[in-house]
Design a protein around this motif. Structure first.
Motif, PDB file in Angstrom:
ATOM      1  N   PHE A   1       0.790  -1.227   0.000  1.00 12.55           N
ATOM      2  CA  PHE A   1       0.000   0.000   0.000  1.00 12.55           C
ATOM      3  C   PHE A   1       0.825   1.283   0.000  1.00 12.55           C
ATOM      4  CE2 PHE A   1      -2.975  -3.155   1.546  1.00 12.55           C
ATOM      5  CZ  PHE A   1      -4.171  -2.780   0.948  1.00 12.55           C
ATOM      6  N   SER A   2       2.147   1.174   0.098  1.00 10.57           N
ATOM      7  CA  SER A   2       2.954   2.377   0.246  1.00 10.57           C
ATOM      8  C   SER A   2       2.809   3.333  -0.938  1.00 10.57           C
ATOM      9  CB  SER A   2       4.429   1.998   0.437  1.00 10.57           C
ATOM     10  OG  SER A   2       5.210   3.139   0.678  1.00 10.57           O
ATOM     11  N   PHE A   3       2.904   2.830  -2.152  1.00  9.67           N
ATOM     12  CA  PHE A   3       2.840   3.724  -3.306  1.00  9.67           C
ATOM     13  C   PHE A   3       1.435   4.295  -3.491  1.00  9.67           C
ATOM     14  CE2 PHE A   3       2.798   4.438  -8.060  1.00  9.67           C
ATOM     15  CZ  PHE A   3       3.486   5.641  -7.960  1.00  9.67           C
ATOM     16  N   ILE A   4       0.414   3.452  -3.265  1.00  5.38           N
ATOM     17  CA  ILE A   4      -0.970   3.931  -3.358  1.00  5.38           C
ATOM     18  C   ILE A   4      -1.203   5.022  -2.317  1.00  5.38           C
ATOM     19  CG2 ILE A   4      -3.397   3.287  -3.117  1.00  5.38           C
ATOM     20  CD1 ILE A   4      -2.600   0.474  -4.056  1.00  5.38           C
ATOM     21  N   GLY A   5      -0.753   4.756  -1.085  1.00  4.97           N
ATOM     22  CA  GLY A   5      -0.916   5.744  -0.026  1.00  4.97           C
ATOM     23  C   GLY A   5      -0.166   7.025  -0.324  1.00  4.97           C
ATOM     24  N   GLY A   6       1.035   6.909  -0.875  1.00  8.12           N
ATOM     25  CA  GLY A   6       1.810   8.093  -1.209  1.00  8.12           C
ATOM     26  C   GLY A   6       1.155   8.922  -2.299  1.00  8.12           C
ATOM     27  N   ALA A   7       0.593   8.242  -3.295  1.00 11.80           N
ATOM     28  CA  ALA A   7      -0.075   8.962  -4.386  1.00 11.80           C
ATOM     29  C   ALA A   7      -1.304   9.714  -3.874  1.00 11.80           C
ATOM     30  CB  ALA A   7      -0.478   7.982  -5.484  1.00 11.80           C
ATOM     31  N   TYR A   8      -2.086   9.055  -3.028  1.00 12.10           N
ATOM     32  CA  TYR A   8      -3.262   9.740  -2.475  1.00 12.10           C
ATOM     33  C   TYR A   8      -2.849  10.839  -1.493  1.00 12.10           C
ATOM     34  CZ  TYR A   8      -6.904   6.889  -4.580  1.00 12.10           C
ATOM     35  OH  TYR A   8      -7.761   6.311  -5.475  1.00 12.10           O
ATOM     36  N   ALA A   9      -1.736  10.651  -0.791  1.00  7.57           N
ATOM     37  CA  ALA A   9      -1.258  11.695   0.118  1.00  7.57           C
ATOM     38  C   ALA A   9      -0.902  12.961  -0.642  1.00  7.57           C
ATOM     39  CB  ALA A   9      -0.047  11.198   0.903  1.00  7.57           C
ATOM     40  N   ASP A  10      -0.442  12.809  -1.888  1.00  5.75           N
ATOM     41  CA  ASP A  10      -0.142  13.979  -2.711  1.00  5.75           C
ATOM     42  C   ASP A  10      -1.415  14.670  -3.200  1.00  5.75           C
ATOM     43  OD1 ASP A  10       2.595  13.850  -2.505  1.00  5.75           O
ATOM     44  OD2 ASP A  10       2.862  12.630  -4.303  1.00  5.75           O
ATOM     45  N   ARG A  11      -2.554  13.979  -3.168  1.00  2.95           N
ATOM     46  CA  ARG A  11      -3.830  14.547  -3.627  1.00  2.95           C
ATOM     47  C   ARG A  11      -4.650  15.105  -2.461  1.00  2.95           C
ATOM     48  NH1 ARG A  11      -5.793  12.490  -8.675  1.00  2.95           N
ATOM     49  NH2 ARG A  11      -7.929  12.555  -7.909  1.00  2.95           N
ATOM     50  N   TRP A  12      -4.653  14.410  -1.344  1.00  3.62           N
ATOM     51  CA  TRP A  12      -5.530  14.766  -0.231  1.00  3.62           C
ATOM     52  C   TRP A  12      -4.902  15.814   0.681  1.00  3.62           C
ATOM     53  CZ3 TRP A  12      -6.747   9.007   1.347  1.00  3.62           C
ATOM     54  CH2 TRP A  12      -7.603   8.448   0.384  1.00  3.62           C
ATOM     55  N   ARG A  13      -5.746  16.402   1.522  1.00  2.00           N
ATOM     56  CA  ARG A  13      -5.264  17.329   2.543  1.00  2.00           C
ATOM     57  C   ARG A  13      -4.460  16.541   3.580  1.00  2.00           C
ATOM     58  NH1 ARG A  13     -10.783  20.759   3.893  1.00  2.00           N
ATOM     59  NH2 ARG A  13     -11.286  21.377   1.739  1.00  2.00           N
ATOM     60  N   PRO A  14      -3.203  16.863   3.767  1.00  2.00           N
ATOM     61  CA  PRO A  14      -2.361  16.042   4.648  1.00  2.00           C
ATOM     62  C   PRO A  14      -2.825  16.015   6.108  1.00  2.00           C
ATOM     63  CG  PRO A  14      -1.206  18.026   3.931  1.00  2.00           C
ATOM     64  CD  PRO A  14      -2.440  17.933   3.118  1.00  2.00           C
ATOM     65  N   LYS A  15      -3.286  17.157   6.620  1.00  2.00           N
ATOM     66  CA  LYS A  15      -3.740  17.177   8.011  1.00  2.00           C
ATOM     67  C   LYS A  15      -4.934  16.255   8.204  1.00  2.00           C
ATOM     68  CE  LYS A  15      -5.796  20.276  11.471  1.00  2.00           C
ATOM     69  NZ  LYS A  15      -6.149  21.682  11.803  1.00  2.00           N
ATOM     70  N   ARG A  16      -5.927  16.372   7.336  1.00  2.00           N
ATOM     71  CA  ARG A  16      -7.124  15.542   7.444  1.00  2.00           C
ATOM     72  C   ARG A  16      -6.782  14.062   7.262  1.00  2.00           C
ATOM     73  NH1 ARG A  16     -12.229  17.077   3.782  1.00  2.00           N
ATOM     74  NH2 ARG A  16     -12.131  18.892   5.174  1.00  2.00           N
TER      75      ARG A  16
ATOM     76  N   GLN B   1       0.447   4.026   5.835  1.00  2.00           N
ATOM     77  CA  GLN B   1       0.977   4.355   4.513  1.00  2.00           C
ATOM     78  C   GLN B   1       0.319   5.587   3.913  1.00  2.00           C
ATOM     79  OE1 GLN B   1       3.802   2.753   3.844  1.00  2.00           O
ATOM     80  NE2 GLN B   1       3.154   2.063   5.851  1.00  2.00           N
ATOM     81  N   PHE B   2      -0.800   6.022   4.493  1.00  2.00           N
ATOM     82  CA  PHE B   2      -1.430   7.261   4.079  1.00  2.00           C
ATOM     83  C   PHE B   2      -0.989   8.420   4.981  1.00  2.00           C
ATOM     84  CE2 PHE B   2      -4.039   3.845   2.527  1.00  2.00           C
ATOM     85  CZ  PHE B   2      -4.484   4.273   1.285  1.00  2.00           C
ATOM     86  N   SER B   3      -0.810   8.147   6.260  1.00  2.00           N
ATOM     87  CA  SER B   3      -0.479   9.221   7.195  1.00  2.00           C
ATOM     88  C   SER B   3       0.998   9.612   7.157  1.00  2.00           C
ATOM     89  CB  SER B   3      -0.881   8.830   8.620  1.00  2.00           C
ATOM     90  OG  SER B   3      -0.140   7.717   9.075  1.00  2.00           O
ATOM     91  N   GLN B   4       1.894   8.628   6.969  1.00  2.00           N
ATOM     92  CA  GLN B   4       3.320   8.936   7.030  1.00  2.00           C
ATOM     93  C   GLN B   4       3.789   9.880   5.914  1.00  2.00           C
ATOM     94  OE1 GLN B   4       6.179   7.595   5.183  1.00  2.00           O
ATOM     95  NE2 GLN B   4       7.787   8.169   6.630  1.00  2.00           N
ATOM     96  N   PRO B   5       3.424   9.647   4.645  1.00  2.00           N
ATOM     97  CA  PRO B   5       3.815  10.625   3.627  1.00  2.00           C
ATOM     98  C   PRO B   5       3.134  11.979   3.812  1.00  2.00           C
ATOM     99  CG  PRO B   5       2.409   8.910   2.668  1.00  2.00           C
ATOM    100  CD  PRO B   5       2.785   8.452   4.044  1.00  2.00           C
TER     101      PRO B   5
END
Length: 415
Positions: free
Chosen positions: A63-78, A118-122
């Protein structure tokens, strides 16, 4: 105001450290409770113990790459807040399952929190890039390493204490409460930048492809990828077999593994403190290579040692220089990667590390049975040495900022 004083007055730093403290409490209670619980339930089966690590690290690979890609799209704090909330809910669901007598559900507690991390760390790395000036990044990485080192000392004791006195159910409950408390603390992070509120026009698959192209175009990131892969292979052997150093090589009870962990953590605390003081004197790529050399030596000594004091000394050596590796790698990545690609770059490099780690974790138990514990550790030492060789070309590259024309991130609001 001095550089150090301004760093610690940064509101983002204050909040993220408090959140990290709460998460470390939950994670360390979980780590030791699950380890000791599975050892009890399976009578110390090597394969079952190895599967604890697989449950923790396989999702990171997947899930690391998927999470990283969504982390670049989503609001990081939320993203960080919801990741902690969902982790807590899944943990309480596991607790309910344990009460029905299905002990194998314990693996699920590790599995879900590993996926969500994997979503929160990036997202945390993106916020770090936004709110911490570039000249303070290495200090920030050193601070996080120091915090982890503190829990390397007290974490094993805390986890063992909670499990032995209250059992697995209370241990899992502590983890759930810690994640909920972290989510509450994260609400105090300064608001997300305005651009993170704008919807992306491109598809997630297009952004994934852009991420791959970006990493392949950066020689620094490609070198880090090779280093990550070699280190992952080595750590995958060591991680699940460390407890057998205590029970077989040293002939001590399984609970004594906490002394190795605490020694390692004490040394990491010292090493992290030293690096904080040397952030302006030693470049991050030099830290990385120095750390890899020291860990190679330590792993080789640990593998053949049957003397408790010598094993403790080798663990101290590893702990003293591990901060050099962690701080060096994270600083290099933050300094050489543009903000909009941090999630995806992290999401590509992490699977290299974790994927290799999962491979050797799955093989660690059979490897020990087929050869010996000593052979397994010497093989890991050789892999660390290869990782050091792969990092040497970094000395020939320019490791300046990813985009020299970009203004440095402004510090977060001061309280």
């Amino acid at each position: 105001m001095s550089n150090t004083a301004s760093f610690f007055r940064n509101r983002f730093v204050q909040v993220i450290v408090l959140s990290g403290l709460l998460l470390q409490i939950g994670i360390w209670v979980r780590n030791f409770a699950v380890l000791l619980y599975v050892m009890e339930q399976t009578n110390g089966d090597e394969v079952a113990v190895s599967m604890i690590s697989v449950a923790e690290f396989a999702p990171i690979f997947l899930f690391s790459f998927i999470g990283g890609a969504y982390a670049d799209r989503w609001r990081p704090k939320r993203t960080m807040i919801w990741s902690d909330v969902l982790s807590a809910l899944s943990i309480f669901a596991v607790l309910g399952t344990l009460m029905t007598g299905y002990w194998q559900a314990i693996f699920f507690a590790t599995l879900v929190s590993a996926i969500l991390s994997q979503f929160s760390q990036p997202s945390m790395l993106k916020l770090f890039k936004q709110h911490v000036p570039e000249h303070q990044m290495q200090m920030g990485m050193a601070l996080f390493q120091t915090m982890m080192s503190i829990f390397m000392i007290i974490g094993p004791f805390l986890g063992t204490l909670v499990f032995q006195n209250f059992g697995i159910k209370v241990s899992i409950g502590v983890m759930g409460i810690a994640f909920l408390a972290s989510a509450a603390v994260l609400t105090m992070i300064p608001a997300d930048k305005k651009e993170h509120n704008v919807a992306k026009d491109t598809s997630i698959f297009t952004e994934m492809k852009d991420g791959f192209r970006y990493v392949m175009s950066k020689p620094v990131l490609k070198i880090l990828g090779g280093n990550f892969a070699a280190a992952g292979l080595a750590l995958g052997i060591i991680q699940p077999l460390t407890i057998f150093l205590v029970t077989e090589n040293l002939g001590l009870p399984k609970e004594s593994v906490q002394w190795l962990m605490m020694t390692n953590g004490a040394a990491m605390l010292i090493g992290g403190g030293v690096v904080i003081g040397l952030t302006k004197k030693i470049p991050p790529h030099a830290l990385l290579v120095i750390g890899m050399i020291a860990v190679t030596i330590s792993t080789a000594v640990t593998g053949w040692s049957t003397n408790f004091v010598l094993t403790l000394c080798s663990q101290f050596l590893a702990g003293l220089f591990l901060p050099c590796i962690h701080i060096g790698v994270n600083t290099i990545m933050l300094k050489t990667t543009e903000e909009e690609f941090i999630g995806r770059a992290n999401g590509i490099l992490n699977p290299l590390f974790m994927g290799m780690m999962v491979v050797t974790m799955s093989l660690a138990g059979p490897l020990k049975k087929m050869f010996s514990l000593t052979t397994a550790f010497e093989l890991a030492a050789g892999l660390f040495f290869i990782g050091m060789l792969l990092a040497l070309p970094l000395f020939k590259l320019n490791l300046g900022a990813a985009n020299a024309t970009t203004e440095p991130p402004k510090p977060a609001e001061q309280p």
